[in-house]
Design an enzyme around this catalytic site. Structure first.
Site, PDB file in Angstrom:
ATOM      1  CG  HIS A   1      -0.097   0.076   2.512  1.00  0.00           C
ATOM      2  ND1 HIS A   1       0.229   1.263   3.113  1.00  0.00           N
ATOM      3  CD2 HIS A   1       0.500  -0.896   3.240  1.00  0.00           C
ATOM      4  CE1 HIS A   1       0.963   1.026   4.184  1.00  0.00           C
ATOM      5  NE2 HIS A   1       1.151  -0.286   4.279  1.00  0.00           N
TER       6      HIS A   1
ATOM      7  CG  HIS B   1      11.492  -5.069 -14.589  1.00  0.00           C
ATOM      8  ND1 HIS B   1      12.363  -5.875 -15.279  1.00  0.00           N
ATOM      9  CD2 HIS B   1      10.494  -5.885 -14.170  1.00  0.00           C
ATOM     10  CE1 HIS B   1      11.902  -7.120 -15.272  1.00  0.00           C
ATOM     11  NE2 HIS B   1      10.781  -7.150 -14.603  1.00  0.00           N
TER      12      HIS B   1
END
Ligand code: JB3
Length: 238
Positions: free
Chosen positions: A159, A168
């Protein structure tokens, strides 16, 4: 961390009617992206790659070199010709962050969020255009992911993270809550990032690293616990 450089251009993860999709790249990553796109419901028209010997299988024709993608993906405002209202979507599906960064500069497009149906993306997450979210990956609540980023197979982004453009997050990497990651950074396979850590732009986090403190721009961090061992310079190609 001096500069995070994470302007996030976001579209809701579920936005955009699924339609026709062009894949830019014809290697291993493009194979993964193409299969995920079909599973998600995109109609994949074909792919662009300079290498004529590449193949994404019988259902996915090679449409030409990457330079040819510009004509197919340019948004209507930049083309103005007949049929522009019916342009396909596109996704850059090459693993190299350097190559991706170059293509982002030169290939305007209507970029899709390709998301494998087994991925879990919080409704409160914001995912940038052109981003790929692989099989069984998880993106948790209020996290922002920049354009053209890869959240690869089985990666977890917790979160309240802010992930930059062209990042990436490699397979199986785990990113704790509230982490910030600058653009053009590779977070290696199976690495773990402690909650709240800031990682700069242009960094490489090694395979299996455990990052427990901030990492400056253009650094390489390896090991458990990870140490920022190296800063890239223009003359360094190691
Ligand atoms: O580890 C995982 C799960 N995925 C990796 C992915 C993130 O990155 C994967 O294993 C590979 O390491 C890599 O995937 P990618 O980029 O699809 O690699 P490869 O299968 O080698 O295909 C690279 C494609 O990019 C080839 O078709 C080349 O023709 C093209 N290419 C590579 N370098 C290039 C260049 N094309 C141009 N125009 N210019 C380049 O410099």
């Amino acid at each position: 961390v001096t500069k995070l450089a994470t302007p996030v251009v976001s579209v809701p993860a579920a936005s955009g009617a699924l339609g026709r999709l062009l894949v830019i790249g014809g290697g291993g990553h493009a194979w993964v992206v193409t299969e995920a796109a079909r599973a998600q419901g995109w109609r994949v028209l074909g792919y662009f790659d300079d290498d004529e010997s590449t193949s994404l299988g019988d259902k996915t024709p090679r449409l030409g070199p990457i330079s040819g993608a510009a004509a197919a993906t340019a948004p209507a405002a930049e083309r103005g010709g007949p049929g522009d209202e019916d342009l396909p979507w596109a996704v850059i599906a090459l693993g190299s962050l350097d190559l991706r960064a170059r293509l982002i500069q030169v290939l305007p497009g209507l970029y899709a969020v390709v998301r494998h149906p087994s991925a879990i993306v919080s409704p409160s997450a914001r995912i940038g255009a052109g981003t790929f979210i692989g099989a069984t990956a998880v993106v948790q609540g209020r996290t922002q992911v920049g354009d053209h980023t890869i959240i690869n197979t089985g990666a977890i982004v917790e979160h309240d993270c802010v992930i930059g453009i062209n990042v990436h997050i490699a397979p199986g990497a785990k990113v704790g809550g509230g982490v910030r990651i600058g653009r053009d950074t590779l977070v290696g396979i199976g690495s773990s990032i402690r909650p709240g850590v800031k990682i700069g732009s242009g960094c490489t986090i090694g395979v299996g690293a455990a990052v427990v403190s901030d990492v400056p721009d253009n650094a390489r961090a390896i090991g458990v616990p990870a140490r920022a061992t190296h800063s890239w310079s223009d003359s360094d190609d190691s």
